[in-house]
Write a protein that holds these residues in place. Structure first.
Motif, mmCIF file in Angstrom:
data_model
loop_
_atom_site.group_PDB
_atom_site.id
_atom_site.type_symbol
_atom_site.label_atom_id
_atom_site.label_comp_id
_atom_site.label_asym_id
_atom_site.label_seq_id
_atom_site.Cartn_x
_atom_site.Cartn_y
_atom_site.Cartn_z
ATOM 1 N N SER A 154 5.595 24.471 -8.166
ATOM 2 C CA SER A 154 4.818 23.398 -7.539
ATOM 3 C C SER A 154 5.482 22.049 -7.745
ATOM 4 O O SER A 154 5.546 21.228 -6.826
ATOM 5 N N GLY A 155 5.994 21.799 -8.949
ATOM 6 C CA GLY A 155 6.675 20.539 -9.207
ATOM 7 C C GLY A 155 7.943 20.374 -8.393
ATOM 8 O O GLY A 155 8.221 19.289 -7.869
ATOM 9 N N GLU A 156 8.720 21.444 -8.272
ATOM 10 C CA GLU A 156 9.955 21.365 -7.488
ATOM 11 C C GLU A 156 9.656 21.146 -6.007
ATOM 12 O O GLU A 156 10.343 20.368 -5.332
ATOM 13 N N TYR A 157 8.638 21.818 -5.489
ATOM 14 C CA TYR A 157 8.278 21.639 -4.087
ATOM 15 C C TYR A 157 7.780 20.220 -3.833
ATOM 16 O O TYR A 157 8.126 19.596 -2.820
ATOM 17 N N MET A 158 6.981 19.684 -4.738
ATOM 18 C CA MET A 158 6.472 18.333 -4.577
ATOM 19 C C MET A 158 7.616 17.316 -4.600
ATOM 20 O O MET A 158 7.654 16.375 -3.792
ATOM 21 N N SER A 159 8.554 17.512 -5.515
ATOM 22 C CA SER A 159 9.680 16.582 -5.609
ATOM 23 C C SER A 159 10.529 16.615 -4.346
ATOM 24 O O SER A 159 10.940 15.563 -3.838
ATOM 25 N N GLY A 177 4.504 14.410 -12.912
ATOM 26 C CA GLY A 177 4.481 14.270 -14.364
ATOM 27 C C GLY A 177 3.338 15.046 -14.999
ATOM 28 O O GLY A 177 3.492 15.625 -16.084
ATOM 29 N N LEU A 178 2.178 15.083 -14.325
ATOM 30 C CA LEU A 178 1.062 15.875 -14.839
ATOM 31 C C LEU A 178 1.394 17.363 -14.846
ATOM 32 O O LEU A 178 1.067 18.086 -15.797
ATOM 33 N N LEU A 179 2.061 17.828 -13.776
ATOM 34 C CA LEU A 179 2.459 19.232 -13.732
ATOM 35 C C LEU A 179 3.463 19.558 -14.838
ATOM 36 O O LEU A 179 3.371 20.609 -15.483
ATOM 37 N N MET A 180 4.421 18.666 -15.054
ATOM 38 C CA MET A 180 5.425 18.913 -16.085
ATOM 39 C C MET A 180 4.799 18.896 -17.469
ATOM 40 O O MET A 180 5.191 19.681 -18.354
ATOM 41 N N ARG A 181 3.808 18.035 -17.677
ATOM 42 C CA ARG A 181 3.135 18.005 -18.980
ATOM 43 C C ARG A 181 2.364 19.296 -19.217
ATOM 44 O O ARG A 181 2.387 19.854 -20.325
ATOM 45 N N GLU A 182 1.681 19.791 -18.172
ATOM 46 C CA GLU A 182 0.955 21.049 -18.310
ATOM 47 C C GLU A 182 1.923 22.209 -18.500
ATOM 48 O O GLU A 182 1.658 23.137 -19.286
ATOM 49 N N GLN A 183 3.054 22.158 -17.798
ATOM 50 C CA GLN A 183 4.052 23.217 -17.954
ATOM 51 C C GLN A 183 4.605 23.236 -19.377
ATOM 52 O O GLN A 183 4.794 24.306 -19.974
ATOM 53 N N LEU A 184 4.867 22.058 -19.931
ATOM 54 C CA LEU A 184 5.361 21.989 -21.301
ATOM 55 C C LEU A 184 4.338 22.544 -22.283
ATOM 56 O O LEU A 184 4.691 23.261 -23.234
ATOM 57 N N SER A 185 3.056 22.240 -22.037
ATOM 58 C CA SER A 185 2.011 22.769 -22.920
ATOM 59 C C SER A 185 1.949 24.296 -22.848
ATOM 60 O O SER A 185 1.807 24.971 -23.880
ATOM 61 N N GLN A 191 0.824 -1.205 0.000
ATOM 62 C CA GLN A 191 0.000 0.000 0.000
ATOM 63 C C GLN A 191 0.863 1.263 0.000
ATOM 64 O O GLN A 191 0.526 2.258 -0.652
ATOM 65 N N ALA A 192 1.979 1.217 0.745
ATOM 66 C CA ALA A 192 2.878 2.375 0.757
ATOM 67 C C ALA A 192 3.513 2.596 -0.614
ATOM 68 O O ALA A 192 3.743 3.743 -1.026
ATOM 69 N N MET A 193 3.801 1.512 -1.323
ATOM 70 C CA MET A 193 4.346 1.651 -2.668
ATOM 71 C C MET A 193 3.327 2.321 -3.601
ATOM 72 O O MET A 193 3.692 3.162 -4.423
ATOM 73 N N SER A 194 2.050 1.938 -3.459
ATOM 74 C CA SER A 194 1.017 2.585 -4.283
ATOM 75 C C SER A 194 0.905 4.065 -3.949
ATOM 76 O O SER A 194 0.710 4.902 -4.840
ATOM 77 N N LEU A 195 1.035 4.393 -2.654
ATOM 78 C CA LEU A 195 0.979 5.805 -2.258
ATOM 79 C C LEU A 195 2.194 6.574 -2.760
ATOM 80 O O LEU A 195 2.083 7.728 -3.200
ATOM 81 N N ALA A 196 3.378 5.944 -2.705
ATOM 82 C CA ALA A 196 4.592 6.631 -3.147
ATOM 83 C C ALA A 196 4.590 6.880 -4.655
ATOM 84 O O ALA A 196 5.268 7.797 -5.128
ATOM 85 N N GLU A 197 3.839 6.088 -5.413
ATOM 86 C CA GLU A 197 3.794 6.260 -6.864
ATOM 87 C C GLU A 197 2.967 7.480 -7.267
ATOM 88 O O GLU A 197 3.040 7.914 -8.421
ATOM 89 N N LEU A 198 2.164 8.012 -6.332
ATOM 90 C CA LEU A 198 1.330 9.162 -6.683
ATOM 91 C C LEU A 198 2.157 10.427 -6.899
ATOM 92 O O LEU A 198 1.815 11.243 -7.759
ATOM 93 N N SER A 199 3.216 10.610 -6.108
ATOM 94 C CA SER A 199 4.012 11.837 -6.227
ATOM 95 C C SER A 199 4.652 11.987 -7.599
ATOM 96 O O SER A 199 4.477 13.027 -8.250
ATOM 97 N N PRO A 200 5.406 11.001 -8.102
ATOM 98 C CA PRO A 200 5.954 11.176 -9.459
ATOM 99 C C PRO A 200 4.879 11.254 -10.533
ATOM 100 O O PRO A 200 5.071 11.938 -11.543
ATOM 101 N N MET A 201 3.732 10.577 -10.319
ATOM 102 C CA MET A 201 2.666 10.655 -11.318
ATOM 103 C C MET A 201 2.082 12.062 -11.365
ATOM 104 O O MET A 201 1.888 12.630 -12.455
ATOM 105 N N HIS A 202 1.828 12.663 -10.191
ATOM 106 C CA HIS A 202 1.297 14.024 -10.165
ATOM 107 C C HIS A 202 2.328 15.031 -10.667
ATOM 108 O O HIS A 202 1.966 16.011 -11.319
#
Length: 255
Positions: A176-181, A135-143, A122-133
Motif C-alpha cells: 500500500s505504501g509503495e502504491y501510494m508513493s 508515514g502512518l503506513l510505514m510506522r504501522e509496518q515497523l510496529s 490549497q494544493a500544497m496542503s493536499l499534496a502534504e497528505l500523501s507523505p503523511m499517510h
C-alpha cells in the motif's frame, strides 16, 4: 460488525478460524471531542487493501472538482496575461491614456493573481497528505515487523497462525505504501497550472510570467520618463518635452 461469514459470538479468538473471521473491521476511539474509527489491520490484513480502495474512491470524487478548478485557474491566468500585455502596449507604444486605466489594470492583475495563489496553497496542503499517510503506513509496518521478530524469539522460530497473519499484514502495508508513493507522488502529483505544488516556490513559478510582465512595464515607465513622458496634472500620460529637445506640442505656436 463482524465480516460476512464470521460469527458474532465466540468464534473471534485470535489465531483461530479463517482470516478476519469474527474480527471487527474497525475499532472506535475517542480523540478529544471527536470519535474516530481505526481500521484493524493486524487481525484483518485485507483492511489495508480496503483502505487504499477508499482513498481511490475519494480521489475520483474530488478529481472532477480539481479539473473544474484547474480550468477556472487557466482562464483567470490568461485574463491576467492579457491585461499585462495591454499595459505593456500602452507604455511601449506611448499611447496617451489616463492614469485610472493603468491603475485599473494593476488592480485587476493583482485580483486575478490572488485566486491562483490560494489554489496553490490549497494544493500544497493536499499534496502534504500523501507523505503523511505513507508515514502512518510505514510506522504501522515497523510496529508489525517488531512484533514479528519478538514472536519468532518467543516461539523458537515456529510460525504460528498469528505470525502468518501478521506477515500478510506487513506485506499489505508495504504494498500500500509503495502504491501510494508511486501513484500520488510520482505518477499523478497535485499540480496547479502545470506546476507541481510541492513547495512555496511553486507560487513564484506559476506567477513568473505575470511578475515578468509587470517588471517590463515598470522598465518602460522608467525609460519613457527619461524622454519626457509622464502623467500630467489631469492624469493623462503625455510627453512634456525632453530636456534640451523640442518644445512641448502646446507651446509650438508661441513666439
Amino acid at each position: 460488525p463482524p465480516p460476512p461469514g464470521g460469527g458474532g459470538g465466540g468464534e473471534g479468538e485470535e489465531g483461530k478460524g479463517k482470516e478476519g473471521q469474527g474480527v471487527p473491521y474497525c475499532e472506535r476511539e475517542q480523540v478529544g471531542d471527536d470519535e474516530v474509527f481505526m481500521l484493524n489491520i493486524r487481525d484483518n490484513p485485507s483492511n489495508a487493501f480496503g483502505w487504499m480502495l477508499g482513498r481511490r474512491v475519494l480521489f475520483s470524487v474530488g478529481e472532477r472538482f480539481k479539473k473544474r478548478f484547474a480550468a477556472i485557474s487557466v482562464i483567470v491566468y490568461l485574463n491576467s496575461l492579457f491585461m499585462v500585455l495591454m499595459m505593456n502596449l500602452l507604455l511601449y507604444l506611448k499611447h496617451e491614456h489616463h492614469v485610472d486605466v493603468m491603475t485599473t489594470l494593476l488592480v485587476l492583475i493583482g485580483y486575478n493573481a490572488l485566486p491562483i495563489v490560494i489554489a496553490i496553497l490549497q494544493a500544497m496542503s493536499l499534496a502534504e497528505l500523501s507523505p503523511m499517510h505513507r508515514g502512518l503506513l510505514m510506522r504501522e509496518q515497523l510496529s508489525v515487523e517488531c512484533e514479528l521478530s519478538m514472536m519468532l524469539g518467543k516461539d523458537n522460530g515456529v510460525k504460528t497462525p498469528r505470525y502468518r497473519m501478521l506477515k500478510r499484514a506487513a506485506a499489505m502495508l508495504r504494498s500500500s505504501g509503495e502504491y501510494m508513493s508511486y501513484n500520488e507522488e510520482h505518477s499523478n502529483p497535485t499540480t496547479v497550472l502545470g506546476v507541481q505544488a510541492n513547495s512555496a516556490a511553486a507560487i513564484l513559478t506559476a506567477l513568473s510570467t505575470l511578475l515578468g510582465g509587470v517588471s517590463m512595464a515598470l522598465q518602460a515607465v522608467t525609460d519613457n520618463a527619461t524622454n519626457g513622458w509622464a502623467y500630467n496634472e489631469m492624469g493623462v500620460y503625455v510627453n512634456s518635452g525632453e530636456v534640451g529637445g523640442p518644445p512641448p506640442i502646446d507651446k509650438l505656436g508661441e513666439g
